[in-house]
Scaffold this motif. Structure first.
Motif, PDB file in Angstrom:
ATOM      1  N   ARG A 131       0.761   4.263  -2.774  1.00 48.63           N
ATOM      2  CA  ARG A 131       0.504   5.661  -2.395  1.00 48.63           C
ATOM      3  C   ARG A 131       1.734   6.528  -2.681  1.00 48.63           C
ATOM      4  O   ARG A 131       1.612   7.688  -3.057  1.00 48.63           O
ATOM      5  CB  ARG A 131       0.105   5.782  -0.921  1.00 48.63           C
ATOM      6  N   VAL A 178      -3.789  12.436   2.253  1.00 49.93           N
ATOM      7  CA  VAL A 178      -3.346  11.074   2.552  1.00 49.93           C
ATOM      8  C   VAL A 178      -3.831  10.697   3.951  1.00 49.93           C
ATOM      9  O   VAL A 178      -3.564  11.424   4.917  1.00 49.93           O
ATOM     10  CB  VAL A 178      -1.801  10.969   2.468  1.00 49.93           C
ATOM     11  N   ALA A 194       2.162   3.760   5.877  1.00 50.61           N
ATOM     12  CA  ALA A 194       2.548   2.835   4.807  1.00 50.61           C
ATOM     13  C   ALA A 194       3.628   3.464   3.930  1.00 50.61           C
ATOM     14  O   ALA A 194       4.615   2.806   3.573  1.00 50.61           O
ATOM     15  CB  ALA A 194       1.317   2.462   3.971  1.00 50.61           C
ATOM     16  N   THR A 214       0.842  -1.204   0.000  1.00 52.75           N
ATOM     17  CA  THR A 214       0.000   0.000   0.000  1.00 52.75           C
ATOM     18  C   THR A 214       0.867   1.241   0.000  1.00 52.75           C
ATOM     19  O   THR A 214       0.571   2.213  -0.697  1.00 52.75           O
ATOM     20  CB  THR A 214      -0.925   0.002   1.237  1.00 52.75           C
ATOM     21  N   GLY A 215       1.939   1.217   0.769  1.00 56.63           N
ATOM     22  CA  GLY A 215       2.860   2.351   0.795  1.00 56.63           C
ATOM     23  C   GLY A 215       3.479   2.611  -0.558  1.00 56.63           C
ATOM     24  O   GLY A 215       3.629   3.763  -0.975  1.00 56.63           O
ATOM     25  N   GLU A 275      -3.216   6.113   8.061  1.00 56.60           N
ATOM     26  CA  GLU A 275      -2.690   4.759   7.850  1.00 56.60           C
ATOM     27  C   GLU A 275      -1.816   4.709   6.591  1.00 56.60           C
ATOM     28  O   GLU A 275      -0.815   3.994   6.548  1.00 56.60           O
ATOM     29  CB  GLU A 275      -3.846   3.759   7.701  1.00 56.60           C
ATOM     30  N   GLU A 276      -2.213   5.472   5.582  1.00 57.18           N
ATOM     31  CA  GLU A 276      -1.426   5.501   4.346  1.00 57.18           C
ATOM     32  C   GLU A 276      -0.111   6.246   4.542  1.00 57.18           C
ATOM     33  O   GLU A 276       0.882   5.932   3.892  1.00 57.18           O
ATOM     34  CB  GLU A 276      -2.240   6.133   3.226  1.00 57.18           C
ATOM     35  N   ARG A 277      -0.087   7.220   5.426  1.00 60.53           N
ATOM     36  CA  ARG A 277       1.173   7.924   5.727  1.00 60.53           C
ATOM     37  C   ARG A 277       2.170   6.961   6.338  1.00 60.53           C
ATOM     38  O   ARG A 277       3.360   6.980   6.010  1.00 60.53           O
ATOM     39  CB  ARG A 277       0.919   9.095   6.675  1.00 60.53           C
TER      40      ARG A 277
END
Length: 165
Positions: free
Chosen positions: A73, A134, A141, A69-70, A137-139
């Motif tokens: 993104r 963002v 990742a 996911t990281g 959780e995505e940060r």
């Protein structure tokens, strides 16, 4: 027939209320104007506690899915400036934008994932904040993917840990 239509139209127009007799009390934009009420001291916006909890170290458990996911993104938000490999050679640099520092510089290699999340959240230097673009959780990742990129550069196991909080 024309006379009948004309009389009906005249009758309908006469029945319309234009509201001109109350025009002085209404703003020209027809909006309701209310007095300003300041936010009380110490008030916290809804959802703030949950967002702060999501940003609190140590973050989510590092899994292959989180790193994937990281990467996804990172490619969407970071590669225009930082480039695919994190060297600061993104597309905007070729168009005259000053290059950002490479993730492989010692100064940036020393950053922890928590510090990377803070930079993504608040911005730094020319980088503007991504807090509104963002999810927390995505940060995390992205931060773990950046550490993985840095680990791949030297062949060290840094960023390849799979242990959780």
């Amino acid at each position: 027939m024309r006379l009948t239509v004309g009389l009906v139209s005249l009758g309908l127009l006469a029945a319309c209320d234009t509201g001109t007799e109350q025009r002085d009390a209404v703003a020209s934009t027809r909006t309701v104007q209310r007095p300003y009420w300041p936010v009380p001291p110490g008030a916290i916006a809804r959802g703030t506690a949950a967002q702060q909890a999501a940003l609190a170290p140590p973050g989510p458990q590092v899994t292959p899915q989180l790193v994937a996911t990281g990467e996804e993104r990172f490619r969407a938000f970071c590669t225009p400036c930082h480039g695919v490999g994190g060297r600061g050679d993104g597309a905007v640099v070729s168009r005259g934008f000053p290059p950002p520092p490479s993730y492989h510089d010692e100064r940036l290699r020393a950053l922890s994932p928590e510090q990377i999340v803070q930079v993504i959240t608040h911005g730094k230097g020319r980088m503007f904040p991504y807090a509104d673009r963002v999810l927390p959780e995505e940060r995390w990742a992205i931060a773990h993917y950046v550490k993985r990129l840095q680990g791949q550069e030297t062949g060290s196991p840094q960023g390849q840990e799979t242990e959780g909080p």
